[in-house]
Design a protein around this motif. Structure first.
Motif, mmCIF file in Angstrom:
data_model
loop_
_atom_site.group_PDB
_atom_site.id
_atom_site.type_symbol
_atom_site.label_atom_id
_atom_site.label_comp_id
_atom_site.label_asym_id
_atom_site.label_seq_id
_atom_site.Cartn_x
_atom_site.Cartn_y
_atom_site.Cartn_z
ATOM 1 N N MET A 124 0.804 -1.339 -0.074
ATOM 2 C CA MET A 124 0.008 -0.118 -0.113
ATOM 3 C C MET A 124 0.847 1.036 -0.077
ATOM 4 O O MET A 124 0.576 2.124 -0.702
ATOM 5 C CB MET A 124 -0.806 -0.065 1.234
ATOM 6 C CG MET A 124 -1.796 1.426 1.237
ATOM 7 S SD MET A 124 -2.593 1.563 2.951
ATOM 8 C CE MET A 124 -1.328 2.106 3.904
ATOM 9 N N PHE A 125 1.925 1.190 0.643
ATOM 10 C CA PHE A 125 2.733 2.564 0.862
ATOM 11 C C PHE A 125 3.619 2.623 -0.410
ATOM 12 O O PHE A 125 3.952 3.628 -0.671
ATOM 13 C CB PHE A 125 3.788 2.413 2.053
ATOM 14 C CG PHE A 125 2.980 2.725 3.280
ATOM 15 C CD1 PHE A 125 2.575 3.913 3.619
ATOM 16 C CD2 PHE A 125 3.009 1.910 4.210
ATOM 17 C CE1 PHE A 125 2.129 4.380 4.663
ATOM 18 C CE2 PHE A 125 2.397 2.190 5.665
ATOM 19 C CZ PHE A 125 1.918 3.480 5.888
ATOM 20 N N ILE A 126 3.948 1.647 -1.114
ATOM 21 C CA ILE A 126 4.612 1.742 -2.615
ATOM 22 C C ILE A 126 3.628 2.136 -3.326
ATOM 23 O O ILE A 126 3.967 3.248 -4.217
ATOM 24 C CB ILE A 126 5.006 0.270 -2.908
ATOM 25 C CG1 ILE A 126 6.393 0.068 -1.951
ATOM 26 C CG2 ILE A 126 5.569 0.265 -4.297
ATOM 27 C CD1 ILE A 126 6.696 -1.502 -2.283
ATOM 28 N N ALA A 127 2.270 1.910 -3.427
ATOM 29 C CA ALA A 127 1.257 2.240 -4.291
ATOM 30 C C ALA A 127 1.112 3.952 -4.109
ATOM 31 O O ALA A 127 0.988 4.512 -4.896
ATOM 32 C CB ALA A 127 -0.174 1.510 -4.005
ATOM 33 N N ALA B 184 5.970 5.103 6.111
ATOM 34 C CA ALA B 184 6.334 3.383 6.234
ATOM 35 C C ALA B 184 7.533 3.223 7.443
ATOM 36 O O ALA B 184 7.445 2.207 7.873
ATOM 37 C CB ALA B 184 6.760 2.827 5.099
ATOM 38 N N ALA B 185 8.690 3.978 7.173
ATOM 39 C CA ALA B 185 9.571 3.884 8.003
ATOM 40 C C ALA B 185 9.272 4.137 9.711
ATOM 41 O O ALA B 185 9.649 3.461 10.382
ATOM 42 C CB ALA B 185 10.857 4.819 7.538
ATOM 43 N N ALA C 148 12.517 0.273 1.580
ATOM 44 C CA ALA C 148 12.064 -0.467 0.540
ATOM 45 C C ALA C 148 11.117 0.542 -0.324
ATOM 46 O O ALA C 148 11.260 0.622 -1.499
ATOM 47 C CB ALA C 148 11.476 -1.601 0.731
ATOM 48 N N VAL C 149 10.275 0.957 0.287
ATOM 49 C CA VAL C 149 9.247 2.060 -0.087
ATOM 50 C C VAL C 149 10.109 3.082 -0.734
ATOM 51 O O VAL C 149 9.623 3.576 -1.786
ATOM 52 C CB VAL C 149 8.127 2.478 0.722
ATOM 53 C CG1 VAL C 149 7.405 3.522 0.280
ATOM 54 C CG2 VAL C 149 7.449 1.288 1.454
ATOM 55 N N GLY C 150 11.016 3.644 -0.045
ATOM 56 C CA GLY C 150 11.632 4.801 -0.734
ATOM 57 C C GLY C 150 12.466 4.499 -2.007
ATOM 58 O O GLY C 150 12.428 5.367 -2.981
#
Length: 163
Positions: A11-14, A41-42, A52-54
């Motif tokens: 969800m955070f990647i999206a 996310a962090a 990972a999201v960053g």
């Protein structure tokens, strides 16, 4: 990795990809709100998840923008991984001001330093003001929203205190 945590990570990647469409005009290219979900996310899931999201979020943002720096975006993505990881460590250890300051200064002034050798001092001087404004915007939004989201979703994120 637990399925629930993996779902939150997706969800955070999206959200990071969606933030990449919210552009702030800059001298060179544009700055986007793709870092905000990574910082969230962090803070909620820990440094590795935020990193990972960053990293993925930056690459998605670069693709959406047409990869203006070409393969150098992989370098920037790596820098984003490091900055968000350290942000998560500081934030989750009760040092949100230090985390915010490190991210803003690191993303604005330290991260573009390799580009002095790669593209010249003029590129660095042109990109820093835009990065500074974008970093402040992403970080201030995360600083304001993160505690509220943690309070609301705390019962849904039993893994959020695990680094």
């Amino acid at each position: 990795m637990k399925n629930r945590k993996l779902s939150w990570l997706a969800m955070f990647i999206a959200l990071s990809a969606a933030g990449a469409f919210i552009k702030i005009p800059a001298v060179i290219g544009s700055v986007a709100l793709d870092s905000l979900p990574a910082l969230m996310a962090a803070g909620l899931l820990g440094g590795p998840a935020g990193a990972a999201v960053g990293g993925i979020g930056h690459l998605l943002s670069a693709i959406i923008a047409g990869m203006p720096l070409g393969p150098f975006h992989f370098l920037v993505g790596g820098e984003m991984v490091l900055l968000v990881y350290v942000y998560g460590l500081l934030y989750r250890n009760g040092k949100p001001w230090s985390a915010a300051a490190l991210f803003i200064l690191g993303n604005s002034f330290a991260a573009p330093l390799p580009f002095i050798m790669l593209m010249g001092k003029s590129f660095y001087l042109a990109i820093v003001p835009s990065l500074f404004i974008g970093s402040i915007l992403n970080t201030v939004l995360a600083y304001v929203v993160l505690p509220k989201v943690a309070r609301v979703l705390g019962h849904l994120l039993p893994f959020s205190r695990q680094a």
